[in-house]
Every structure is written in structure tokens, then in C-alpha cells.
Design a protein around this motif. Structure first.
Motif, PDB file in Angstrom:
ATOM      1  N   LEU A 136      -2.102  -8.658 -41.261  1.00 15.16           N
ATOM      2  CA  LEU A 136      -1.251  -7.205 -41.177  1.00 15.16           C
ATOM      3  C   LEU A 136      -0.012  -7.749 -40.777  1.00 15.16           C
ATOM      4  N   VAL A 137       0.283  -8.536 -39.633  1.00 14.52           N
ATOM      5  CA  VAL A 137       1.708  -8.667 -39.245  1.00 14.52           C
ATOM      6  C   VAL A 137       2.653  -9.541 -40.171  1.00 14.52           C
ATOM      7  N   ASP A 138       1.857 -10.161 -41.150  1.00 16.57           N
ATOM      8  CA  ASP A 138       2.491 -10.854 -41.995  1.00 16.57           C
ATOM      9  C   ASP A 138       3.031  -9.972 -43.205  1.00 16.57           C
ATOM     10  N   ARG A 139       2.330  -8.956 -43.160  1.00 13.54           N
ATOM     11  CA  ARG A 139       2.640  -8.240 -44.441  1.00 13.54           C
ATOM     12  C   ARG A 139       3.863  -6.881 -43.885  1.00 13.54           C
ATOM     13  N   ALA A 140       3.644  -6.863 -42.664  1.00 15.77           N
ATOM     14  CA  ALA A 140       4.241  -5.551 -42.177  1.00 15.77           C
ATOM     15  C   ALA A 140       5.844  -6.168 -41.685  1.00 15.77           C
ATOM     16  N   MET A 141       6.018  -7.438 -41.394  1.00 17.69           N
ATOM     17  CA  MET A 141       7.272  -7.823 -40.848  1.00 17.69           C
ATOM     18  C   MET A 141       8.634  -7.540 -41.894  1.00 17.69           C
ATOM     19  N   PRO A 142       8.602  -7.815 -43.155  1.00 21.02           N
ATOM     20  CA  PRO A 142       9.773  -7.632 -43.619  1.00 21.02           C
ATOM     21  C   PRO A 142      10.046  -6.058 -43.771  1.00 21.02           C
ATOM     22  N   VAL A 143       9.029  -5.198 -43.872  1.00 22.83           N
ATOM     23  CA  VAL A 143       9.099  -3.618 -43.780  1.00 22.83           C
ATOM     24  C   VAL A 143       9.703  -3.305 -42.583  1.00 22.83           C
ATOM     25  N   LEU A 144       9.442  -3.951 -41.498  1.00 19.51           N
ATOM     26  CA  LEU A 144       9.740  -3.472 -39.970  1.00 19.51           C
ATOM     27  C   LEU A 144      11.063  -3.647 -39.991  1.00 19.51           C
ATOM     28  N   GLN A 145      11.457  -5.185 -40.408  1.00 18.58           N
ATOM     29  CA  GLN A 145      12.763  -5.599 -40.277  1.00 18.58           C
ATOM     30  C   GLN A 145      13.659  -4.551 -40.925  1.00 18.58           C
ATOM     31  N   HIS A 146      13.527  -4.370 -42.279  1.00 13.54           N
ATOM     32  CA  HIS A 146      14.066  -3.693 -43.029  1.00 13.54           C
ATOM     33  C   HIS A 146      14.394  -2.166 -42.350  1.00 13.54           C
ATOM     34  N   TYR A 200       0.678 -16.244 -30.250  1.00 21.02           N
ATOM     35  CA  TYR A 200       1.279 -16.751 -31.271  1.00 21.02           C
ATOM     36  C   TYR A 200       0.500 -17.115 -32.413  1.00 21.02           C
ATOM     37  N   HIS A 201      -0.689 -17.689 -32.100  1.00 23.39           N
ATOM     38  CA  HIS A 201      -1.864 -17.836 -33.170  1.00 23.39           C
ATOM     39  C   HIS A 201      -2.185 -16.299 -33.876  1.00 23.39           C
ATOM     40  N   TYR A 202      -2.275 -15.285 -33.092  1.00 20.58           N
ATOM     41  CA  TYR A 202      -2.701 -14.012 -33.383  1.00 20.58           C
ATOM     42  C   TYR A 202      -1.733 -13.623 -34.327  1.00 20.58           C
ATOM     43  N   THR A 203      -0.560 -13.794 -34.073  1.00 22.19           N
ATOM     44  CA  THR A 203       0.570 -13.243 -34.972  1.00 22.19           C
ATOM     45  C   THR A 203       0.819 -14.102 -36.263  1.00 22.19           C
ATOM     46  N   ARG A 204       0.774 -15.347 -36.104  1.00 24.62           N
ATOM     47  CA  ARG A 204       0.700 -16.177 -37.396  1.00 24.62           C
ATOM     48  C   ARG A 204      -0.301 -16.015 -38.367  1.00 24.62           C
ATOM     49  N   GLY A 205      -1.532 -15.760 -37.481  1.00 30.03           N
ATOM     50  CA  GLY A 205      -2.675 -15.673 -38.563  1.00 30.03           C
ATOM     51  C   GLY A 205      -2.913 -14.439 -39.044  1.00 30.03           C
ATOM     52  N   SER A 206      -2.388 -13.352 -38.648  1.00 26.80           N
ATOM     53  CA  SER A 206      -2.641 -11.971 -39.019  1.00 26.80           C
ATOM     54  C   SER A 206      -1.905 -11.586 -40.413  1.00 26.80           C
ATOM     55  N   VAL A 247      -1.972  -1.092 -28.717  1.00 28.93           N
ATOM     56  CA  VAL A 247      -1.112  -2.323 -28.278  1.00 28.93           C
ATOM     57  C   VAL A 247      -0.173  -2.581 -29.222  1.00 28.93           C
ATOM     58  N   PHE A 248       1.108  -3.011 -28.632  1.00 25.14           N
ATOM     59  CA  PHE A 248       2.385  -3.285 -29.506  1.00 25.14           C
ATOM     60  C   PHE A 248       2.075  -4.522 -29.729  1.00 25.14           C
ATOM     61  N   VAL A 249       1.851  -4.669 -31.195  1.00 23.16           N
ATOM     62  CA  VAL A 249       1.803  -5.984 -31.686  1.00 23.16           C
ATOM     63  C   VAL A 249       2.867  -6.790 -31.965  1.00 23.16           C
ATOM     64  N   THR A 250       3.948  -5.872 -32.553  1.00 17.91           N
ATOM     65  CA  THR A 250       5.296  -6.219 -32.927  1.00 17.91           C
ATOM     66  C   THR A 250       6.394  -5.250 -32.335  1.00 17.91           C
ATOM     67  N   ARG A 251       7.473  -5.402 -32.007  1.00 17.27           N
ATOM     68  CA  ARG A 251       8.292  -4.518 -31.554  1.00 17.27           C
ATOM     69  C   ARG A 251       9.951  -5.047 -31.673  1.00 17.27           C
ATOM     70  N   TYR A 252      10.520  -3.987 -32.667  1.00 27.34           N
ATOM     71  CA  TYR A 252      12.109  -4.449 -32.511  1.00 27.34           C
ATOM     72  C   TYR A 252      12.992  -3.370 -31.725  1.00 27.34           C
ATOM     73  N   LEU A 253      13.740  -4.057 -30.792  1.00 30.75           N
ATOM     74  CA  LEU A 253      14.320  -2.910 -29.751  1.00 30.75           C
ATOM     75  C   LEU A 253      15.501  -2.689 -30.382  1.00 30.75           C
ATOM     76  N   SER A 254      15.951  -1.392 -29.858  1.00 28.93           N
ATOM     77  CA  SER A 254      17.050  -0.865 -30.506  1.00 28.93           C
ATOM     78  C   SER A 254      18.507  -1.213 -29.613  1.00 28.93           C
ATOM     79  N   ARG A 255      19.573  -1.191 -30.549  1.00 28.51           N
ATOM     80  CA  ARG A 255      20.744  -1.638 -29.762  1.00 28.51           C
ATOM     81  C   ARG A 255      21.086  -0.845 -28.560  1.00 28.51           C
TER      82      ARG A 255
END
Length: 260
Positions: A93-103, A85-91, A123-131
Motif C-alpha cells: 500500500l505504501v509503495d503504491r501510494a508514495m508517488p501519488v502522495l508526492q505528486h 521502517y520495516h512496515y513501510t518498506r514492506g507495505s 493511524v497516519f502511515v505517511t504524512r507530507y507536511l505543508s509549507r
């Protein structure tokens, strides 16, 4: 002058061995070892039982382990997720990538991932699964070999050739499927193609029926920092459709996330 043997080299004077051993205890718990006895922990960490007992007691007191009073087995607690949690909240890269990945996830309805290179693995830092779930167990935190994954090769395509060769030679090459690259030369050819194309593609190299396309994400200094990828099932897309549809999407996403 020859290098001294490893056994004769001076150990890192700043390394706190007790901290290293504590993390060694935490990392023995995985999919195949969700619950472990004290003797199993000692064996897996190459410690004597007395040392393993001290470390498990300390980690239990700190809240990272719990012990079942009946089975006397240890398990990780929910508190271990705090580090992630602390890694993703402090990164950044993750902060910048999240809106793009969500879109990208909403636009494609497919599995979208942000990955980084760690040694010979991604390493999979963030992953949005498919329906339309793929038949894999890849989730946030999962690790896969870089050499036979599209995000791994996308990252490798931006590294110096000598570094790429070193990573490939250090990798444990194995045939996950009949499509897995079988030699270092095959892998290096695929990395070269990814460099030329600006994206990497993998068809059924680890999982049957799985295709993925990835593009590298660059940092402010122009060096590669991560990759964004789309994974789709070949039951719904032909190889031609994958190649015609998804490369331009991941390349655009990667450029949007890149810091340059």
C-alpha cells in the motif's frame, strides 16, 4: 446456551505472554512519558517491580531501551523506529501510494496523508507536511479518533453498516471543539453522506482552524484499505473554497492508489 464469563474462558494457547508484556513496556512511552523510572513502568504496565526489571533489562540488552546512569530513567532508543521502517518498506500500500502522495503534495502545497483504520482510530502511515504548517502535532504514527476525522469517516463509509455502528459505539465520544459530532446518530449521518458523496469532509472537529477532505482507497477485492486526505488551514481557504477545490483531487488520488 449462555456464553461463559470472560474469566472462565480459556486463554489463547498460542499467545506468548512474555512477548505481550515486552510490547506493553515499549508502548507506555509516549509524549507524556518520554522518560520513566522502573517503578513508573511497573505501575503503568500493571506489573510488579521485579517483572518490570526483567523486561526493561532485556529490552535494554536488545537495544530498544536505554537507561540514564544519573537519573536512572529509561527511554526508547532509535532502534524502535526499525519496526516502523520495516512496515513501510514492506507495505504494498505504501509503495503504491508514495508517488501519488508526492505528486499531490507538490500540486497543492498542503498537508497530505495516508491513513489506515485500527480499531476505533486512524493511524497516519505517511504524512507530507505543508509549507504553511498547520498548528497541529500530527505526524507519521499519530492516532486520531476515526469518527471525527475526514479520513476516518471516508474509511467507515465503505464498511458494512453494522460494523460502522459497532465502531462508533465503541468510540469514546468527546467534544474536542464545538464542531465535533456529539452523538452516534450525528456520526452515522455524516458517514452516510460520505458514502453518498464518495468523500468525507471535516471542519474544525478536532483542531480549530483546520479543514480536511478525504477519500477511501480500495484493495483488489473492492474492500476499503486506507484513505488519502488533504488538510488545509481555514485562515487561507473558506469553506466554500475547500469544498470546490479539494474533493476532486483526493478522489482522483484515491482512485490512482486503489488496487482494483
Amino acid at each position: 446456551m449462555q456464553d461463559k464469563p470472560a474469566t472462565a474462558r480459556r486463554e489463547d494457547p498460542l499467545m506468548v505472554q512474555s512477548v505481550a508484556k515486552a510490547f506493553r513496556v515499549l508502548t507506555v512511552f509516549d509524549k507524556g512519558h518520554g522518560s520513566l523510572t522502573l517503578s513508573q513502568i511497573a505501575q503503568l504496565t500493571d506489573m510488579d517491580v521485579s517483572a518490570a526489571q526483567r523486561f526493561t533489562h532485556t529490552l535494554t540488552q536488545l537495544g530498544y531501551l536505554k537507561r540514564d546512569p544519573v537519573t536512572r530513567q529509561f527511554e526508547l532508543t532509535i532502534k524502535t523506529l526499525d519496526l516502523a521502517y520495516h512496515y513501510t518498506r514492506g507495505s504494498r500500500l505504501v509503495d503504491r501510494a508514495m508517488p501519488v502522495l508526492q505528486h499531490l503534495s507538490k500540486e497543492t502545497q498542503e498537508a497530505i496523508s495516508l491513513t489506515i483504520l485500527d480499531g476505533t482510530e486512524i493511524v497516519f502511515v505517511t504524512r507530507y507536511l505543508s509549507r504553511q504548517m498547520l498548528s497541529t502535532d500530527v505526524i507519521t504514527g499519530s492516532r486520531l479518533p476515526a469518527y471525527c476525522t475526514s479520513p476516518g469517516r471516508a474509511i467507515l463509509s465503505c464498511l458494512p453498516e453494522a460494523e460502522v455502528r459497532s465502531i462508533v459505539e465503541a468510540s469514546e465520544l468527546q467534544a474536542y471543539t464545538s464542531s465535533t459530532p456529539k452523538s452516534a446518530d450525528d456520526i452515522l449521518d455524516l458517514v452516510s453522506k460520505a458514502k453518498l458523496d464518495g468523500h468525507a469532509v471535516a471542519f474544525e472537529e478536532i483542531y480549530h482552524g483546520d479543514a480536511s477532505v478525504a477519500a477511501p482507497i480500495l484493495g483488489s477485492n473492492g474492500a476499503v484499505v486506507a484513505a488519502v486526505s488533504i488538510a488545509v488551514p481555514l485562515a487561507r481557504f473558506s469553506r466554500e473554497e475547500v469544498l470546490a477545490t479539494f474533493p476532486k483531487l483526493v478522489v482522483a488520488a484515491a482512485r490512482s492508489i486503489s488496487f482494483g
